[in-house]
Design an enzyme around this catalytic site. Structure first.
Site, PDB file in Angstrom:
ATOM      1  N   SER A 157       0.843  -1.191   0.000  1.00  0.00           N
ATOM      2  CA  SER A 157       0.000   0.000   0.000  1.00  0.00           C
ATOM      3  C   SER A 157       0.877   1.239   0.000  1.00  0.00           C
ATOM      4  CB  SER A 157      -0.900   0.017   1.234  1.00  0.00           C
ATOM      5  OG  SER A 157      -0.128   0.253   2.409  1.00  0.00           O
ATOM      6  N   ASP A 158       0.343   2.357  -0.485  1.00  0.00           N
ATOM      7  CA  ASP A 158       1.059   3.611  -0.314  1.00  0.00           C
ATOM      8  C   ASP A 158       0.960   4.031   1.152  1.00  0.00           C
ATOM      9  OD1 ASP A 158       2.527   5.873  -0.876  1.00  0.00           O
ATOM     10  OD2 ASP A 158       1.367   6.406  -2.641  1.00  0.00           O
ATOM     11  N   TRP A 159       1.767   5.028   1.508  1.00  0.00           N
ATOM     12  CA  TRP A 159       1.897   5.448   2.913  1.00  0.00           C
ATOM     13  C   TRP A 159       0.524   5.713   3.543  1.00  0.00           C
ATOM     14  CZ3 TRP A 159       6.591   6.891   5.645  1.00  0.00           C
ATOM     15  CH2 TRP A 159       6.347   7.447   6.900  1.00  0.00           C
TER      16      TRP A 159
ATOM     17  N   SER B 158      -2.245   4.416   3.212  1.00  0.00           N
ATOM     18  CA  SER B 158      -3.466   4.362   2.394  1.00  0.00           C
ATOM     19  C   SER B 158      -4.466   3.340   2.920  1.00  0.00           C
ATOM     20  CB  SER B 158      -3.134   4.089   0.923  1.00  0.00           C
ATOM     21  OG  SER B 158      -2.559   2.810   0.758  1.00  0.00           O
TER      22      SER B 158
END
Length: 738
Positions: free
Chosen positions: A283-285, A287
């Protein structure tokens, strides 16, 4: 390079994974799916990382993390840099944890590590994917020498709106060009074997449609038809998967109401099913944590329950998985098979990277020797020159004459080091940058006086002051004025959306005063996105779009200014006449009332509908002519390729390089098709006066699209084809699919 994802399933690796899974506790499995921010280097981390664990509150943050590694409670770190510290942590994981599973260390190595290359958008303007491959390979050498084994790159988002700051990080607006660069960068980062310690695992991001954010506002919602998703936004990700990318990153945005980090359609149905991807998704930071403010999850437990089975295998920085997975499985809310599948994907990548056999991939000595290597600096200069787009050259103002006696170099960015680096350059040092002023001073002939004045600040809102007066005075005394203007490095990239696309501050006012001197005015743009500059386009003598070129910016710009390199770059993104046109892109669908001179057609009442500079546009110090378009056959049956040929001639006085571009249009279809679509390009170098026949092979898959029933089809009918220098010009012909 692992070219086919099916080759990843190696019996010897899968057996080792089976053995590990049989030994792992639920907590250790959750640990493999957890990535934490750095607690060991100078990069900022999250002080709240272990705040929820009362047993470790009294320990130092570093001690907490070291103990967590020993417990198998973390599988990856973000932001740890340096071979020495990474090897120390890896030693704890491999030699002091129960199962000895190595950590994977990731960082955003977007366009270089210490040797900073041009921003990716600039690099795409070279229309030379192999150059991007070589730059990514050099970046991988440096980053891996610093102990890293994973980069959160390439960014392959299609970006059709210049207001979106992250347009700087990708390859522009076109899926064909973007796919070519996506594959090339994956190949550069990962090499022929990801286990090679001079390479890194790549991570295609941000999956998916992040570049379609409403209003160009970062993190904003995305609404689009599934056909648009598949025809425009997914192809670069498919290209990355086909090139063997080991990981993907799920995006911040929601897509048609479902957040990208918990979207089973995109993460599982498409990515795992249709694309056959066998690596893992991070996942992105935060997210996954942001599913809560999205209104999609009630709390952290609910976020973990939805994200993991949807296909987000590793949680970046929220610790949702570390704290929630064990209880979710024990309560029956999350099947153990889902957890095991995600862990298998993470372990598979670690095995493919060779981390179990060689966990210590670098040394401090290798790190020191590799950073800023001479061959990397030479490549950065080459990449910089090939990224510079010549937008205007009235009366052959450029290249500048070596016989100049007095040259005024003005503007707030002329002597800036930091702003040449662009966004995502925190691993670089401004002191390594050659400024544009320095490059010019190095390039001028002996006896040429180079005057310099800042003129104004980039963001100054002051009235015309003594700084500007000094710049005008120097211009009046000079033979030629070079004005270096644009954006600071932090005005593009993440969280850097802009409402206005003009030159910020008083820079245009400065240019107007400089132009009023009557001296030839060369405008050098330094920016991370397309700009709206109609006044400059009309009044400057010459314009160079140089973007943000990295550590060798000054030398690269000077090479072009003085004709040591003939510019050949073409725009990878459309330049608007006004920000009010955004999003603007060449391959838009047609309308029932295309713009013309009558009132009730699709246009503006206060400005043109056409862009300032179209996609694919770029001039040279020579000229080119296209002739003798040939299409064979003009009628083709299903599956039969089309051959398209033209003769390209250098009609100028010096050797030059042209990017010949092939576009098509499906004239009648079951779904409204774009007015033009790029389907091929060739970069050709010709001496003055010489001609060459160039041939494109148009496979029928290039004619396919997703119809209203979401089937990928090639429909019979007429097609137009163009070959020319950009998306608005070229020779036109027709063929038919029967």
């Amino acid at each position: 390079m692992i070219n086919h994802q099916s080759n990843w399933i190696r019996p010897e690796i899968e057996q080792k994974i089976d053995a590990l899974l049989a030994k792992m506790t639920l907590e250790e499995k959750a640990g493999q799916l957890t990535q934490l921010p750095s607690a060991f280097s100078d990069l900022p981390g999250d002080d709240a990382t272990t705040a929820n664990n009362p047993d470790t509150i009294q320990k130092s943050r570093r001690e907490q993390h070291e103990e967590l590694i020993r417990q198998g409670g973390v599988g990856s770190y973000l932001g740890v840099q340096g071979a020495a510290v990474i090897n120390r942590l890896q030693k704890i994981a491999v030699e002091e944890s129960r199962l000895g599973i190595p950590l994977i260390f990731g960082l955003d190595v977007i366009h270089g590590y210490r040797t900073m290359f041009p921003i990716p958008l600039a690099e795409a303007c070279s229309w030379e994917p192999d150059l991007a491959r070589r730059a990514a390979e050099a970046a991988a050498r440096e980053a891996s020498a610093a102990g890293l084994n994973w980069t959160f790159a390439p960014m392959v988002d299609i970006a059709r709106d210049a207001r979106w700051g992250r347009i700087a990080e990708g390859s522009g607006e076109d899926p064909y060009l973007g796919s070519a660069f996506a594959a090339a960068r994956v190949q550069g980062f990962q090499g022929s074997d990801p286990a090679d310690p001079d390479h890194l695992a790549a991570c295609a991001k941000h999956y998916v449609a992040y570049g379609g954010a409403v209003g160009g506002r970062d993190y904003n919602t995305v609404e689009m038809a599934l056909q648009t998703l598949h025809d425009i936004y997914l192809p670069p990700f498919k290209a990355a998967v086909d090139a063997g990318v080991l990981t993907l990153m799920s995006a911040f945005n929601d897509l048609n109401g479902v957040p990208a980090s918990a979207n089973p359609y995109t993460l599982t149905t498409v990515l795992r099913g249709q694309f056959g991807f066998k690596g893992f998704v991070v996942s992105d930071w935060n997210s996954i944590g942001e599913l809560i403010p999205h209104g999609f999850a009630a709390d952290r437990r609910d976020a973990a329950r939805q994200a993991l089975p949807a296909g987000a295998d590793m949680d970046m920085c929220t610790e949702s998985y570390r704290y929630e997975i064990a209880d979710l499985v024990k309560s029956g809310a999350l099947p153990l098979e889902v957890v095991d599948l995600a862990v298998r994907r993470v372990l598979r990548v670690k095995f493919l990277l060779g981390l179990f056999d060689n966990p210590y991939r670098s040394t401090s000595e290798k790190e020191t020797k590799t950073l800023l290597a001479p061959e990397h600096l030479a490549l950065a200069r080459e990449a910089g020159r090939k990224a510079i787009v010549l937008l205007k050259n009235e009366h052959q103002t450029l290249p500048l004459s070596r016989s100049l006696k007095k040259l005024a170099v003005v503007g707030p960015l002329a002597d800036s080091q930091a702003d040449m680096l662009g966004s995502w350059s925190f691993t670089a040092s401004p002191k390594d940058v050659v400024t544009i002023l320095e490059g010019i001073k190095t390039a001028v002939a002996p006896g040429c006086e180079v005057f310099h004045a800042e003129g104004c600040a980039v963001l100054s809102a002051n009235e015309f002051d003594e700084k500007a007066a000094q710049a005008v005075s120097l211009a009046q005394a000079a033979d030629v004025v070079v004005a270096v203007v644009g954006e600071t490095a932090d005005m593009s990239g993440e969280a850097a959306s802009r409402m206005s696309l003009g030159l910020p501050g008083e820079q245009e006012t400065l240019l107007r005063r400089l132009a009023a001197t009557g001296k030839p005015l060369v405008v050098v743009l330094v920016n991370g996105r397309p700009l709206s500059i109609p006044w400059v386009a009309e009044h400057a003598s010459a314009i160079l779009e140089t973007w943000q070129l990295g550590v060798q910016a000054g030398h690269a710009v000077a090479d072009v200014l003085f004709g040591d390199f003939n510019p050949s770059a073409k725009l990878a993104a459309t330049f608007p006449y006004s920000a009010g046109q955004e999003p603007i892109y060449y391959n838009h669908p047609n309308t029932g009332r295309p713009a013309n001179d009558t009132k009730f057609t699709s246009k503006y009442i206060d400005g043109p509908v056409e862009p300032l500079y179209p996609f694919g546009y770029g001039l040279s110090y020579t000229t080119f002519a296209y002739r003798d378009l040939e299409i064979t056959p003009t009628e083709a049956s299903a599956g039969e390729p089309i051959q398209v040929s033209v003769t390209l001639q250098n009609t100028g006085a010096v050797t030059g390089t042209e990017v010949a571009q092939l576009y098509i249009a499906d004239l009648v279809a079951s779904r409204v098709r774009p007015v033009k679509e790029l389907k091929g390009f060739q970069k050709v170098t010709l001496p003055a006066g010489e001609a060459q026949k160039i041939t494109f092979i148009l496979e029928q898959d290039s004619l396919a699209f997703y119809n209203p029933a979401m089937q990928r089809v090639v429909e019979p009918g007429k097609f137009q084809v163009w070959v020319g220098p950009n998306s608005q010009e070229g020779l036109c012909g027709e063929f038919q699919i029967i």
